[in-house]
Design an enzyme around this catalytic site. Structure first.
Site, PDB file in Angstrom:
ATOM      1  N   LYS A  26      11.462  -4.519  -6.919  1.00 57.07           N
ATOM      2  CA  LYS A  26      11.585  -5.740  -5.929  1.00 57.07           C
ATOM      3  C   LYS A  26      10.288  -6.055  -5.461  1.00 57.07           C
ATOM      4  CE  LYS A  26      12.965  -7.000  -2.091  1.00 57.07           C
ATOM      5  NZ  LYS A  26      12.107  -8.055  -1.803  1.00 57.07           N
ATOM      6  N   GLU A  32       6.078   3.797   3.155  1.00 54.15           N
ATOM      7  CA  GLU A  32       4.615   3.700   3.660  1.00 54.15           C
ATOM      8  C   GLU A  32       4.794   2.379   4.466  1.00 54.15           C
ATOM      9  OE1 GLU A  32       1.424   1.739   4.597  1.00 54.15           O
ATOM     10  OE2 GLU A  32       1.559   1.220   2.704  1.00 54.15           O
ATOM     11  N   CYS A  73      -2.076  -2.741   6.614  1.00 57.40           N
ATOM     12  CA  CYS A  73      -1.516  -2.131   7.179  1.00 57.40           C
ATOM     13  C   CYS A  73      -2.465  -0.972   7.776  1.00 57.40           C
ATOM     14  CB  CYS A  73      -0.346  -1.414   6.594  1.00 57.40           C
ATOM     15  SG  CYS A  73      -0.678  -0.604   5.042  1.00 57.40           S
ATOM     16  N   GLU A 113       1.662  -3.581  16.078  1.00 55.15           N
ATOM     17  CA  GLU A 113       0.741  -4.235  14.897  1.00 55.15           C
ATOM     18  C   GLU A 113       0.763  -5.778  14.712  1.00 55.15           C
ATOM     19  OE1 GLU A 113       0.649  -2.758  10.223  1.00 55.15           O
ATOM     20  OE2 GLU A 113       2.446  -3.240  10.954  1.00 55.15           O
TER      21      GLU A 113
END
Length: 481
Positions: free
Chosen positions: A170, A245, A283, A383
């Protein structure tokens, strides 16, 4: 506008069961460039059943058969590099050269690396009379993000194939076009029907259905920490393996020996460019620059100079350094974080709110550097996922290590020093999955993954292959009785 109303299931393109669809938006123009179907639970069931039916035969393929398959995939991938780069550039706004060299190039490197790993990987070993066998984990769900789409697709699909798993991918519904080309590549390479399946859709619908599906043995997920938690909860009832992750807020420590004459300018400049690369949508970006207090003002000056040289512009312009953010939602999020930093009392050294001059159309943002940042500020802890760098002063190396580790995340960290032994010592003390010393070249053989809220498990090379294997011990295997 291209219409994609089918999913790749059981070796062919099958029209979606769902009537739902969404537009794919070019972030540089804010205009739709394609429409894709959004799958539902019925589409997921079809794909999972195809993968389950294909598993018994494919899991028994020999190493040589799997190697030949991966080698054919590499040939087909290379033949369509330019097309893949164009799709990535259109769907996520990456400069075309960057998309070809890095977005597509990293995917190619993962395929080539997995071929080399598979040639020598030990699937069996003996311990006395016991045979230890590593076998494919089963049917796996691969949920990938929009920011490095081909990187994440290849570093999941390739080890899954190498292990003998069957799968359902996906990709992100925001940037799905490169994945459609990738499915065509696998089809052309002769991946058997049912081994690889693709269903587009949202995380709430398709991601949730895959995560809780009883016939899925493992989910490999890359995305936000929030979404990773949801995947883990959805998969808990069926006790499936969850590989994650997730997010990061990586520290970049500039050690005190980097004086102005011996590397401070270079270290700062490279840190700024690394943070802003991919429009800050990575990231593992070095978003927290930790600088000795005695060199802080000099470092700020170098950082502002470096940021001023970053050219924000259309992806197809030859002089563009970074393009737009991926979406209107991401633009608003980054704007809100910049506003948050201002409200918290940090100083905007360059950049700030709004779009760059002359770029009114498209999700463009000003590359921004915050100074006078303290560790407790939200912009130093959360973040942001945009070209926003925070610069924090530290007193000594002990303080720098403490600041670097003072984060809920632990995906990556960076250390810059003129003394390699000193850098090595600091690297060993950092609580993160990947540490980079003095901006080394990207290494497809290094493990990638995080500590703490940055996830669990590792990707890339043999570390990635390990994740898709179960360990079986057969005692008495070599016994004469």
């Amino acid at each position: 506008m291209n219409i994609h109303d089918s999913f790749y299931i059981d070796g062919e393109w099958r029209k979606a069961c769902s009537s739902q669809s969404t537009e794919v938006i070019d972030p540089a123009t804010e205009r739709p460039i394609a429409r894709i179907a959004l799958g539902n639970e019925e589409d997921v069931d079809r794909a999972v059943n195809a993968a389950r039916n294909a598993f018994p035969a494919f899991s028994q393929w020999s190493r040589e058969q799997r190697l030949a398959l991966l080698e054919r995939i590499l040939v087909e991938y290379r033949a369509r590099r330019e097309e893949l780069a164009l799709r990535v550039s259109e769907e996520m706004g990456a400069p075309l050269g960057f998309a070809l060299e890095w977005q597509v190039g990293i995917g190619e490197a993962h395929i080539a690396r997995m071929i080399e790993v598979l040639k020598h990987y030990e699937f069996e070993s003996s311990r006395g009379s016991t045979l230890v066998v590593k076998e494919p984990v089963g049917v796996v769900a691969l949920i990938t993000p929009w920011n490095w789409p081909l990187n994440q697709i290849t570093c999941k699909v390739m080890p899954a194939l190498a292990a003998g798993c069957t799968m359902v991918l996906k990709p992100s519904e925001i940037a799905p076009l490169d994945a459609l080309v990738f499915a065509e590549i696998l089809d052309s390479a002769g991946v058997p029907a049912g081994v690889f399946n693709l269903v587009n859709g949202t995380g709430v619908e398709v991601g949730e259905a895959l995560s809780r599906h009883p016939q899925i043995d493992m989910v490999s997920f890359t995305g936000s920490t929030r979404a990773g938690v949801a995947v883990a909860k959805a998969g808990a009832d069926t006790v499936k393996r969850i590989h994650q992750e997730l997010g990061g807020k990586s520290a970049n420590i500039l050690l005190p020996d980097l004086t102005t004459e011996a590397g401070l300018e270079r270290a700062v400049r490279q840190g700024v460019l690394s943070c802003f690369s991919n429009t800050g949508q990575s990231c593992n970006a070095p978003t927290r620059m930790l600088v000795p207090r005695q060199h802080y003002q000099e470092a700020v000056g170098y950082a502002v100079q470096a940021a001023a040289g970053v050219k924000v512009g259309p992806p197809k312009a030859a002089d563009t350094t970074i393009g737009p953010l991926i979406s209107a939602l991401q633009f608003e999020r980054v704007q809100s974080w910049i506003a948050c930093g201002i409200e918290e009392g940090a100083t905007v050294a360059i950049g700030g709110l709004g779009k760059p001059q002359g770029l009114d159309q498209g999700y463009y943002v000003k590359p921004t550097i915050f100074t006078d940042v303290t560790a407790g500020m939200r912009i130093a802890q959360e973040e942001i996922f945009g070209p926003v760098l925070v610069m924090i002063a530290y007193e000594d190396v002990e303080h720098a290590v403490a600041l670097a580790n003072d984060s809920p995340y632990g995906l990556a960290a960076y250390v810059q020093s003129n003394d390699l032994d000193t850098a090595r010592g600091v690297a060993r003390r950092l609580r993160a999955g990947t540490i980079a010393i003095n901006y080394p070249a990207w290494d497809s053989s290094a493990p990638f993954g995080g500590y703490k809220r940055s996830g669990n498990g590792r990707e890339y090379a043999d570390f990635g292959l390990d994740e898709f294997l179960e360990i079986k011990g057969i005692t008495g295997y070599a016994s004469a009785h």
